[in-house]
Design a protein around this motif. Structure first.
Motif, mmCIF file in Angstrom:
data_model
loop_
_atom_site.group_PDB
_atom_site.id
_atom_site.type_symbol
_atom_site.label_atom_id
_atom_site.label_comp_id
_atom_site.label_asym_id
_atom_site.label_seq_id
_atom_site.Cartn_x
_atom_site.Cartn_y
_atom_site.Cartn_z
ATOM 1 N N GLY A 50 0.772 -1.227 0.000
ATOM 2 C CA GLY A 50 0.000 0.000 0.000
ATOM 3 C C GLY A 50 0.806 1.281 0.000
ATOM 4 N N ALA A 51 1.897 1.310 -0.712
ATOM 5 C CA ALA A 51 2.711 2.532 -0.768
ATOM 6 C C ALA A 51 1.953 3.663 -1.449
ATOM 7 C CB ALA A 51 4.018 2.260 -1.501
ATOM 8 N N GLN A 52 0.997 3.332 -2.326
ATOM 9 C CA GLN A 52 0.262 4.394 -3.015
ATOM 10 C C GLN A 52 -0.643 5.171 -2.064
ATOM 11 O OE1 GLN A 52 0.111 1.148 -3.621
ATOM 12 N NE2 GLN A 52 -1.771 0.520 -4.568
ATOM 13 N N GLN A 53 -1.033 4.572 -0.929
ATOM 14 C CA GLN A 53 -1.800 5.319 0.062
ATOM 15 C C GLN A 53 -0.897 6.214 0.901
ATOM 16 O OE1 GLN A 53 -2.560 1.914 -0.308
ATOM 17 N NE2 GLN A 53 -4.490 2.285 -1.363
ATOM 18 N N LYS A 54 0.349 5.814 1.076
ATOM 19 C CA LYS A 54 1.278 6.600 1.896
ATOM 20 C C LYS A 54 1.996 7.670 1.080
ATOM 21 C CE LYS A 54 2.125 2.861 5.138
ATOM 22 N NZ LYS A 54 1.352 1.791 4.595
ATOM 23 N N TRP A 60 0.554 7.389 -9.288
ATOM 24 C CA TRP A 60 0.860 5.973 -9.416
ATOM 25 C C TRP A 60 0.455 5.356 -10.751
ATOM 26 C CZ3 TRP A 60 4.296 3.416 -6.788
ATOM 27 C CH2 TRP A 60 4.709 3.924 -5.568
ATOM 28 N N PRO A 61 -0.741 5.602 -11.268
ATOM 29 C CA PRO A 61 -1.067 4.987 -12.564
ATOM 30 C C PRO A 61 -0.102 5.410 -13.673
ATOM 31 C CG PRO A 61 -3.061 5.752 -11.498
ATOM 32 C CD PRO A 61 -1.908 6.272 -10.689
ATOM 33 N N LEU A 62 0.247 6.685 -13.711
ATOM 34 C CA LEU A 62 1.187 7.164 -14.723
ATOM 35 C C LEU A 62 2.589 6.603 -14.482
ATOM 36 C CD1 LEU A 62 1.816 9.024 -17.134
ATOM 37 C CD2 LEU A 62 2.260 10.840 -15.474
ATOM 38 N N THR A 63 3.019 6.555 -13.235
ATOM 39 C CA THR A 63 4.344 6.033 -12.903
ATOM 40 C C THR A 63 4.478 4.571 -13.290
ATOM 41 O OG1 THR A 63 4.483 7.590 -11.060
ATOM 42 C CG2 THR A 63 5.978 5.703 -11.015
ATOM 43 N N VAL A 64 3.472 3.773 -12.964
ATOM 44 C CA VAL A 64 3.506 2.346 -13.283
ATOM 45 C C VAL A 64 3.462 2.144 -14.797
ATOM 46 C CG1 VAL A 64 2.220 0.190 -13.039
ATOM 47 C CG2 VAL A 64 2.560 1.656 -11.065
ATOM 48 N N GLY A 70 8.821 1.521 -20.335
ATOM 49 C CA GLY A 70 10.283 1.536 -20.414
ATOM 50 C C GLY A 70 10.878 0.144 -20.285
ATOM 51 N N ALA A 71 10.316 -0.659 -19.386
ATOM 52 C CA ALA A 71 10.785 -2.031 -19.222
ATOM 53 C C ALA A 71 10.535 -2.849 -20.488
ATOM 54 C CB ALA A 71 10.094 -2.682 -18.029
ATOM 55 N N THR A 72 9.424 -2.592 -21.150
ATOM 56 C CA THR A 72 9.136 -3.298 -22.394
ATOM 57 C C THR A 72 10.183 -2.981 -23.456
ATOM 58 O OG1 THR A 72 6.766 -3.243 -21.918
ATOM 59 C CG2 THR A 72 7.394 -3.645 -24.196
ATOM 60 N N VAL A 73 10.526 -1.712 -23.592
ATOM 61 C CA VAL A 73 11.530 -1.310 -24.585
ATOM 62 C C VAL A 73 12.893 -1.917 -24.242
ATOM 63 C CG1 VAL A 73 12.780 0.663 -25.536
ATOM 64 C CG2 VAL A 73 10.307 0.778 -25.249
ATOM 65 N N LEU A 74 13.288 -1.848 -22.974
ATOM 66 C CA LEU A 74 14.574 -2.412 -22.578
ATOM 67 C C LEU A 74 14.607 -3.927 -22.782
ATOM 68 C CD1 LEU A 74 15.391 -0.393 -19.349
ATOM 69 C CD2 LEU A 74 16.536 -0.263 -21.563
ATOM 70 N N PHE A 120 0.157 -2.045 -21.306
ATOM 71 C CA PHE A 120 -1.152 -1.788 -21.905
ATOM 72 C C PHE A 120 -2.232 -1.662 -20.837
ATOM 73 C CE2 PHE A 120 -5.169 -3.565 -23.529
ATOM 74 C CZ PHE A 120 -5.472 -2.575 -24.447
ATOM 75 N N PHE A 121 -2.254 -2.598 -19.887
ATOM 76 C CA PHE A 121 -3.272 -2.540 -18.839
ATOM 77 C C PHE A 121 -3.041 -1.357 -17.905
ATOM 78 C CE2 PHE A 121 -3.740 -7.149 -19.881
ATOM 79 C CZ PHE A 121 -4.997 -7.021 -20.434
ATOM 80 N N SER A 122 -1.791 -0.979 -17.711
ATOM 81 C CA SER A 122 -1.502 0.224 -16.926
ATOM 82 C C SER A 122 -1.981 1.465 -17.659
ATOM 83 C CB SER A 122 -0.009 0.327 -16.644
ATOM 84 O OG SER A 122 0.412 -0.748 -15.863
ATOM 85 N N TYR A 123 -1.856 1.450 -18.979
ATOM 86 C CA TYR A 123 -2.373 2.559 -19.782
ATOM 87 C C TYR A 123 -3.885 2.668 -19.636
ATOM 88 C CZ TYR A 123 -3.886 5.215 -23.843
ATOM 89 O OH TYR A 123 -4.499 6.125 -24.653
ATOM 90 N N LEU A 124 -4.566 1.528 -19.687
ATOM 91 C CA LEU A 124 -6.015 1.542 -19.526
ATOM 92 C C LEU A 124 -6.407 2.062 -18.144
ATOM 93 C CD1 LEU A 124 -7.111 -1.813 -21.227
ATOM 94 C CD2 LEU A 124 -7.198 0.517 -22.156
ATOM 95 N N THR A 125 -5.656 1.685 -17.124
ATOM 96 C CA THR A 125 -5.921 2.189 -15.774
ATOM 97 C C THR A 125 -5.674 3.682 -15.704
ATOM 98 O OG1 THR A 125 -5.310 0.060 -14.828
ATOM 99 C CG2 THR A 125 -5.285 1.951 -13.343
#
Length: 140
Positions: A50-54, A60-64, A70-74, A120-125
């Motif tokens: 629960g770091a997103q609550q603290k 968080w959605p944009l960060t994730v 970036g991980a996909t490209v790497l 992709f799912f993070s983008y949807l979120t």
């Protein structure tokens, strides 16, 4: 998020079990695999506890989403480097590790797809309203 952690662990274990230091390209593959495995594990535990609550000042959605993109490209670059360097006729000692490096290339492709799906799912979120089916169907 668990799938890239498990598959990434399998991929870098396959590479670490072979003489990856003798081919310079495997240094990059190993760096990407281990670094992203560690970072994804840290991100997983941050979200799990629960770091997103603290840490509300972090979007968080944009960060994730940015992290997974970036991980996909790497991982795509690492997978391509790994797959391009797998050669069964390279030199005699390398032939013993051909199947191991080919398996590492396969799992590199699978991990790349897993990170891409997570992005992709993070983008949807990120683009969504933050709700889910349970909150939108309950009358208020």
């Amino acid at each position: 998020m668990e799938l890239p952690v498990l598959l990434g662990l399998l991929q870098w274990a396959l590479i670490a079990g072979a003489p990856y230091t003798l081919l310079p390209v495997y240094g990059w593959v190993m760096f990407v695999a281990v670094t992203l495995w560690i970072l994804t594990t840290i991100l997983f535990f941050m979200i799990l506890f629960g770091a997103q609550q603290k840490l509300t000042f972090i979007p968080w959605p944009l960060t994730v989403m940015v992290y997974f993109a970036g991980a996909t490209v790497l991982y795509l670059t690492a997978f391509l480097a790994n797959a391009a360097s797998v050669d069964p006729f390279y030199i005699s000692w390398y032939q013993r590790y051909y199947q191991q490096m080919a398996a590492a290339a396969f799992f590199g492709a699978v991990v790349t797809l897993a990170y891409g799906a997570s992005a992709f799912f993070s983008y949807l979120t990120w683009k969504g309203d933050g709700g889910n089916a349970a909150t939108t169907t309950v009358p208020t």
